[in-house]
Design a protein around this motif. Structure first.
Motif, PDB file in Angstrom:
ATOM      1  N   GLY A  50       0.848  -1.183   0.000  1.00 11.41           N
ATOM      2  CA  GLY A  50       0.000   0.000   0.000  1.00 11.41           C
ATOM      3  C   GLY A  50       0.886   1.235   0.000  1.00 11.41           C
ATOM      4  N   PHE A  51       0.341   2.356  -0.399  1.00 12.49           N
ATOM      5  CA  PHE A  51       1.113   3.588  -0.513  1.00 12.49           C
ATOM      6  C   PHE A  51       0.397   4.702   0.232  1.00 12.49           C
ATOM      7  CE2 PHE A  51       1.835   0.967  -4.188  1.00 12.49           C
ATOM      8  CZ  PHE A  51       3.215   0.926  -4.251  1.00 12.49           C
ATOM      9  N   THR A  52       1.166   5.508   0.977  1.00 13.82           N
ATOM     10  CA  THR A  52       0.607   6.623   1.728  1.00 13.82           C
ATOM     11  C   THR A  52       1.431   7.870   1.438  1.00 13.82           C
ATOM     12  OG1 THR A  52      -0.091   5.153   3.507  1.00 13.82           O
ATOM     13  CG2 THR A  52       0.063   7.478   4.036  1.00 13.82           C
ATOM     14  N   VAL A  53       0.728   8.952   1.105  1.00 15.96           N
ATOM     15  CA  VAL A  53       1.363  10.257   0.938  1.00 15.96           C
ATOM     16  C   VAL A  53       0.489  11.255   1.680  1.00 15.96           C
ATOM     17  CG1 VAL A  53       2.231  11.974  -0.670  1.00 15.96           C
ATOM     18  CG2 VAL A  53       2.182   9.581  -1.347  1.00 15.96           C
ATOM     19  N   THR A  54       1.028  11.868   2.733  1.00 16.09           N
ATOM     20  CA  THR A  54       0.220  12.767   3.556  1.00 16.09           C
ATOM     21  C   THR A  54       0.068  14.135   2.913  1.00 16.09           C
ATOM     22  OG1 THR A  54       2.127  13.516   4.815  1.00 16.09           O
ATOM     23  CG2 THR A  54       0.961  11.594   5.665  1.00 16.09           C
ATOM     24  N   TYR A  88       3.314  -4.630   3.081  1.00 17.15           N
ATOM     25  CA  TYR A  88       4.236  -3.493   3.055  1.00 17.15           C
ATOM     26  C   TYR A  88       3.437  -2.217   2.838  1.00 17.15           C
ATOM     27  CZ  TYR A  88       7.766  -7.083   2.148  1.00 17.15           C
ATOM     28  OH  TYR A  88       8.576  -8.179   2.230  1.00 17.15           O
ATOM     29  N   VAL A  89       3.771  -1.160   3.590  1.00 16.22           N
ATOM     30  CA  VAL A  89       3.211   0.164   3.354  1.00 16.22           C
ATOM     31  C   VAL A  89       4.381   1.115   3.139  1.00 16.22           C
ATOM     32  CG1 VAL A  89       1.910   2.099   4.320  1.00 16.22           C
ATOM     33  CG2 VAL A  89       1.112  -0.232   4.674  1.00 16.22           C
ATOM     34  N   VAL A  90       4.354   1.819   2.011  1.00 16.77           N
ATOM     35  CA  VAL A  90       5.395   2.796   1.689  1.00 16.77           C
ATOM     36  C   VAL A  90       4.820   4.173   1.996  1.00 16.77           C
ATOM     37  CG1 VAL A  90       6.918   3.693  -0.093  1.00 16.77           C
ATOM     38  CG2 VAL A  90       6.238   1.291  -0.147  1.00 16.77           C
ATOM     39  N   VAL A  91       5.431   4.862   2.976  1.00 16.41           N
ATOM     40  CA  VAL A  91       5.007   6.205   3.356  1.00 16.41           C
ATOM     41  C   VAL A  91       6.013   7.175   2.735  1.00 16.41           C
ATOM     42  CG1 VAL A  91       4.474   7.760   5.264  1.00 16.41           C
ATOM     43  CG2 VAL A  91       4.102   5.295   5.523  1.00 16.41           C
ATOM     44  N   ALA A  92       5.565   7.939   1.746  1.00 20.09           N
ATOM     45  CA  ALA A  92       6.463   8.801   0.977  1.00 20.09           C
ATOM     46  C   ALA A  92       6.907  10.021   1.777  1.00 20.09           C
ATOM     47  CB  ALA A  92       5.775   9.253  -0.298  1.00 20.09           C
TER      48      ALA A  92
END
Length: 129
Positions: A50-54, A88-92
């Motif tokens: 998963g991907f997270t961009v705040t 897996y979570v990728v936090v940019a």
């Protein structure tokens, strides 16, 4: 005529509970992103990402661009390094926008392959129990 169905090497995390589950796992920090990893205890299942961009990292256009760059890096190279049964979570981080694509791919592969060092417990000082 047979229709060829393309098998995805990596599944996707889509719901909030899935992201929160992974948040409780191991965190691997890097200059371009934070990688959160959690073993689901299902070795026969494919890995999921998963991907997270705040919102603090820019407007919607910039956030979507960061997310697209990360997705493509995982699709092209890093997905093959992911272990089956893991999420897996990728936090940019903001630097994802300015980094070269090769640097981004190398960073992802490195973070996926390298486990964080376990913090060693220091022995208690004498008389401080």
């Amino acid at each position: 005529m047979t229709k060829k169905v393309r098998q995805s090497a990596v599944g996707r995390l889509k719901s909030r509970p899935q992201f929160l589950f992974v948040r409780e796992g191991e965190k691997r920090k890097g200059p371009l992103f934070l990688l959160e990893v959690r073993d689901r205890q299902m070795p026969d299942e494919p890995p999921r990402v998963g991907f997270t961009v705040t919102k603090k990292h820019g407007n919607a256009v910039e956030r979507n661009r960061m997310r697209r760059r990360l997705k493509e890096a995982v699709r092209l190279s890093a997905g093959f390094a992911m272990e089956p049964g893991h999420d897996y979570v990728v936090v940019a981080r903001r630097d994802v926008l300015g980094a070269s694509f090769e640097t981004l791919q190398a960073g992802l592969k490195d973070r996926i392959a390298t486990r964080q060092k376990q913090k060693q417990q220091r022995p208690a000082a004498p008389g401080k129990e």
